[in-house]
Scaffold this active site. Structure first.
Site, PDB file in Angstrom:
ATOM      1  N   LYS A  63      32.780 -32.621 -20.684  1.00 36.57           N
ATOM      2  CA  LYS A  63      31.727 -33.634 -20.468  1.00 36.57           C
ATOM      3  C   LYS A  63      30.742 -33.618 -21.637  1.00 36.57           C
ATOM      4  O   LYS A  63      30.393 -34.643 -22.184  1.00 36.57           O
ATOM      5  CB  LYS A  63      31.015 -33.328 -19.145  1.00 36.57           C
ATOM      6  CG  LYS A  63      29.897 -34.275 -18.812  1.00 36.57           C
ATOM      7  CD  LYS A  63      29.342 -33.980 -17.431  1.00 36.57           C
ATOM      8  CE  LYS A  63      28.052 -34.776 -17.192  1.00 36.57           C
ATOM      9  NZ  LYS A  63      27.508 -34.569 -15.857  1.00 36.57           N
ATOM     10  N   GLU A 122      33.366 -22.088 -24.923  1.00 39.59           N
ATOM     11  CA  GLU A 122      34.761 -21.661 -24.717  1.00 39.59           C
ATOM     12  C   GLU A 122      35.728 -22.795 -25.071  1.00 39.59           C
ATOM     13  O   GLU A 122      36.749 -22.594 -25.733  1.00 39.59           O
ATOM     14  CB  GLU A 122      34.999 -21.264 -23.254  1.00 39.59           C
ATOM     15  CG  GLU A 122      34.201 -20.075 -22.778  1.00 39.59           C
ATOM     16  CD  GLU A 122      32.885 -20.484 -22.106  1.00 39.59           C
ATOM     17  OE1 GLU A 122      32.231 -21.439 -22.598  1.00 39.59           O
ATOM     18  OE2 GLU A 122      32.515 -19.832 -21.121  1.00 39.59           O
ATOM     19  N   GLY A 139      30.316 -32.375 -13.481  1.00 43.50           N
ATOM     20  CA  GLY A 139      31.546 -31.721 -13.936  1.00 43.50           C
ATOM     21  C   GLY A 139      32.492 -31.379 -12.797  1.00 43.50           C
ATOM     22  O   GLY A 139      33.698 -31.658 -12.856  1.00 43.50           O
ATOM     23  N   ARG A 140      31.955 -30.802 -11.731  1.00 44.28           N
ATOM     24  CA  ARG A 140      32.830 -30.346 -10.635  1.00 44.28           C
ATOM     25  C   ARG A 140      33.320 -31.489  -9.753  1.00 44.28           C
ATOM     26  O   ARG A 140      34.091 -31.285  -8.826  1.00 44.28           O
ATOM     27  CB  ARG A 140      32.126 -29.261  -9.825  1.00 44.28           C
ATOM     28  CG  ARG A 140      30.713 -29.591  -9.378  1.00 44.28           C
ATOM     29  CD  ARG A 140      29.966 -28.339  -8.950  1.00 44.28           C
ATOM     30  NE  ARG A 140      28.579 -28.592  -8.581  1.00 44.28           N
ATOM     31  CZ  ARG A 140      27.549 -28.590  -9.437  1.00 44.28           C
ATOM     32  NH1 ARG A 140      27.759 -28.383 -10.723  1.00 44.28           N
ATOM     33  NH2 ARG A 140      26.326 -28.783  -9.002  1.00 44.28           N
ATOM     34  N   GLU A 175      28.819 -23.627  -7.134  1.00 41.02           N
ATOM     35  CA  GLU A 175      27.951 -24.129  -8.209  1.00 41.02           C
ATOM     36  C   GLU A 175      26.962 -25.165  -7.636  1.00 41.02           C
ATOM     37  O   GLU A 175      25.869 -25.345  -8.153  1.00 41.02           O
ATOM     38  CB  GLU A 175      28.789 -24.743  -9.343  1.00 41.02           C
ATOM     39  CG  GLU A 175      28.071 -24.725 -10.683  1.00 41.02           C
ATOM     40  CD  GLU A 175      28.954 -25.111 -11.865  1.00 41.02           C
ATOM     41  OE1 GLU A 175      29.392 -26.267 -11.935  1.00 41.02           O
ATOM     42  OE2 GLU A 175      29.208 -24.242 -12.730  1.00 41.02           O
ATOM     43  N   HIS A 220      48.613 -10.569   3.542  1.00 39.31           N
ATOM     44  CA  HIS A 220      49.027  -9.240   3.060  1.00 39.31           C
ATOM     45  C   HIS A 220      48.045  -8.713   2.028  1.00 39.31           C
ATOM     46  O   HIS A 220      48.369  -7.804   1.277  1.00 39.31           O
ATOM     47  CB  HIS A 220      50.444  -9.324   2.499  1.00 39.31           C
ATOM     48  CG  HIS A 220      51.420  -9.769   3.539  1.00 39.31           C
ATOM     49  ND1 HIS A 220      52.011  -8.895   4.428  1.00 39.31           N
ATOM     50  CD2 HIS A 220      51.860 -11.001   3.886  1.00 39.31           C
ATOM     51  CE1 HIS A 220      52.795  -9.572   5.256  1.00 39.31           C
ATOM     52  NE2 HIS A 220      52.714 -10.855   4.952  1.00 39.31           N
ATOM     53  N   LYS A 266      24.997 -18.090 -20.733  1.00 39.40           N
ATOM     54  CA  LYS A 266      25.472 -18.781 -21.951  1.00 39.40           C
ATOM     55  C   LYS A 266      24.566 -18.424 -23.129  1.00 39.40           C
ATOM     56  O   LYS A 266      25.040 -18.129 -24.228  1.00 39.40           O
ATOM     57  CB  LYS A 266      25.409 -20.304 -21.757  1.00 39.40           C
ATOM     58  CG  LYS A 266      26.486 -20.906 -20.914  1.00 39.40           C
ATOM     59  CD  LYS A 266      26.341 -22.435 -20.950  1.00 39.40           C
ATOM     60  CE  LYS A 266      27.131 -23.103 -19.837  1.00 39.40           C
ATOM     61  NZ  LYS A 266      26.907 -24.529 -19.740  1.00 39.40           N
TER      62      LYS A 266
HETATM   63  O1  F6P Z   1      29.668 -23.850 -15.986  1.00 40.78           O
HETATM   64  C1  F6P Z   1      28.771 -24.870 -16.217  1.00 40.78           C
HETATM   65  C2  F6P Z   1      29.448 -26.161 -16.518  1.00 40.78           C
HETATM   66  O2  F6P Z   1      28.472 -27.017 -17.016  1.00 40.78           O
HETATM   67  C3  F6P Z   1      30.154 -26.788 -15.314  1.00 40.78           C
HETATM   68  O3  F6P Z   1      29.285 -27.429 -14.449  1.00 40.78           O
HETATM   69  C4  F6P Z   1      31.116 -27.680 -15.990  1.00 40.78           C
HETATM   70  O4  F6P Z   1      32.099 -28.125 -15.121  1.00 40.78           O
HETATM   71  C5  F6P Z   1      31.620 -26.759 -17.077  1.00 40.78           C
HETATM   72  O5  F6P Z   1      30.474 -26.035 -17.479  1.00 40.78           O
HETATM   73  C6  F6P Z   1      32.262 -27.439 -18.240  1.00 40.78           C
HETATM   74  O6  F6P Z   1      31.368 -28.288 -18.903  1.00 40.78           O
HETATM   75  P1  F6P Z   1      31.894 -29.348 -19.948  1.00 40.78           P
HETATM   76  O7  F6P Z   1      32.787 -30.286 -19.240  1.00 40.78           O
HETATM   77  O8  F6P Z   1      30.663 -30.007 -20.473  1.00 40.78           O
HETATM   78  O9  F6P Z   1      32.627 -28.607 -21.034  1.00 40.78           O
END
Ligand code: F6P
Length: 533
Positions: free
Chosen positions: A193, A199, A252-253, A338, A369, A497
């Protein structure tokens, strides 16, 4: 908080203090209970009867819920209910018909459908050309979990492409994945987003390098971006025609229905993605129209309020009895934790009661199990959501009957438990010596009266999966409204972060550690020592 709500919370607390408030078995003596506490929404049946929500508790919960549906309508009108980020919350627009949702002056639906049309045309081109066999989605959190969960649930042999999900910055993930891939035949989606997530950007650079090493300047043709940050996608070198956007009113979620879901459509086919959206829309229609006493997302939220706030139960298990839903608990972990892991109200005051429970889960029967022991005999009850799918997509009928029998058995065992008379009789029938019977007895008792909710789907396909996922999304919305927290921000992920960003240069060879607590300082020193060896 309105006076009415305060009175309803007090009434609930009073009911929770009453003797036997957590007992379920006595409630089950009412022959009409199973039917009265079973509800349908779309194709999903939800049996909420195996909980200690009595008629009086249900009434008090529904009193508490006055106002939730008005809040729902504010969300649907595109009001900026995500106040801490000053954003609307319009994931329903992603699956709504044209002309239905607005964000302020803008026609949100028009933009959604323009993107869907572009995504569909792109899928048709990629599938038509037949050059790409594999799609790698690079993303994390909502840019990974939802699409990965859905693709895993819906992909079958013979579908257009294989999907792979690279999320962890741990290089081992890419190290394993890359060996199975041919760069010339791999389409790489960078799903983010913000297009700034550390990462995702680290992995995107890694994989772009792999493409460039093999394909040189032509590598751009293999790159696709899914993002709201169009400047950053251009800077990264993705051709404009291969960028699919969405807006900041998609959390995002809640984004698997947006451009972020492109990997699902590429892997499984456009019709599958369209059916997923249609299923979610069907649940939206239920959520937007059903009255409180029949509104399944709301009723599930209220059941959770009873468990968390009435009975003080701090966790919940999600047990899909379907291997295809293996990543469903992981997806729900983000959607729920979240969203609801919050300790202040929208107004910034401390929430006067516990909020989001810990959510965890695994598919049945594997869970039986591993951790189900704790649900049956641990000290604190853990409400369980058990998802059953009546008809499998395979022909191994005997396996499926076993699967269903196990799912039903877990819910039944949690409810009925096992008392001393039963355990004694069983051991005596096996000829166990009386002294051994008495010694073993306490270990073999099951307290029972442990709550579960059973959801039944006729089959698992894109449409019913869409319904299921949207059901939980709306449940989360209702809980946010009931607890008066903002279910749509996630400030709690920021500090880690920032600290990781500060620590990164300190881990370079020969770098000095900055100012930290003594434990972190010692750990940095140990890592330097081990990595220098
Ligand atoms: O972990 C925080 C967060 O902002 C989530 O809400 C989101 O889904 C994820 O990081 C990834 O964010 P992006 O889509 O901006 O890379």
């Amino acid at each position: 908080m309105a006076d009415g709500a305060e009175a309803a919370w007090n009434r609930l607390a009073e009911l929770a203090r009453a003797p036997g408030a957590s007992a379920i078995r006595p409630l089950m003596e009412d022959p009409s209970r199973a039917a009265r506490f079973t509800h349908r929404a779309g194709d999903i049946l939800a049996d909420l009867s195996k909980t200690s929500v009595s008629d009086a508790v249900r009434e008090a919960l529904l009193d508490l819920a006055r106002g939730v549906l008005a809040a729902r309508d504010a969300m649907a009108r595109g009001e900026r209910i995500n106040a801490t980020e000053d954003r609307a919350v319009l994931h329903m627009a992603l699956r709504g018909p044209r002309g239905t949702f607005r964000s302020g002056e803008e026609d949100a639906s028009a933009e959604v459908h323009a993107t869907l049309d572009a995504m569909q045309a792109f899928c048709a081109r990629i599938h038509g050309e037949g050059r790409f066999t594999d799609v790698v989605n690079i993303g994390i959190g909502g840019s990974d979990l939802g699409p990965q969960m859905a693709a895993r649930a819906l992909w079958r042999h013979g579908m257009p492409m294989r999907a792979h999900y690279l999320s962890n910055v741990d290089g081992h993930a890419w190290e394993v994945m890359r060996h199975g891939l041919d760069p010339a035949r791999t389409l790489v989606l960078v799903a983010s987003k913000t297009f700034t997530t550390a990462e995702t950007m680290a992995n995107a650079h890694l994989v772009r390098g792999w493409l460039r090493d093999a394909l040189g300047e032509a590598a751009g043709a293999n790159l696709v971006a899914l993002s709201t940050n169009l400047r950053a996608t251009a800077d990264f070198g993705v051709p404009e025609s291969q960028v699919f956007g969405f807006r900041d009113w998609v959390g995002g979620r809640f984004s698997l229905w947006s451009a972020i879901g492109l990997s699902i459509a590429l892997a499984c086919g456009w019709e599958v993605f369209a059916a997923l959206l249609a299923g979610a829309r069907r649940m939206d229609e239920h959520f937007l129209s059903a009255p409180e006493a029949e509104n399944l997302p709301l009723l599930m939220a209220l059941t959770e309020v009873w468990h968390v706030n009435g009975l003080g139960l701090p966790s919940r298990a999600v047990l899909p009895y379907d291997e295809r839903l293996a990543r469903f608990p992981a997806h729900l972990q983000q959607v729920e934790m979240e969203s609801l892991g919050k300790r202040v109200t929208l107004g910034g005051l401390p929430v006067p009661r516990p909020t989001g429970p810990v959510v965890f889960g695994e598919p049945g029967t594997n869970s039986q199990h591993s951790f189900m022991q704790l649900l049956h005999q641990g000290t604190t009850p853990v409400p369980a959501d058990i998802v059953l799918v009546a008809n499998p997509a395979h022909g191994f009928e005997e396996n499926h009957r076993q699967l269903l029998a196990n799912g039903l058995a877990q819910a039944e065992a949690l409810l009925r438990g096992r008392d001393a008379t039963e355990v004694r009789a069983e051991m005596e029938a096996k000829g166990v010596a009386p002294a051994a019977v008495e010694a073993l007895l306490p270990h073999r008792l099951f307290p029972g009266d442990r709550p579960s909710t059973t959801l039944v789907l006729p089959r698992l396909d894109a449409n019913t999966l869409g319904q299921l996922v949207a059901l939980y999304e709306h449940k989360v919305f209702c809980l946010g409204a009931l607890w008066e927290v903002n279910a749509f921000d996630q400030w709690g992920v920021e500090l880690g972060k920032q600290l990781a960003g500060a620590l990164l240069p300190e881990l370079a060879p020969g770098a000095k550690a900055g100012a930290h607590d003594p434990s972190t300082t010692a750990l940095i020193a140990e890592l330097h020592r081990l990595r220098a060896d």
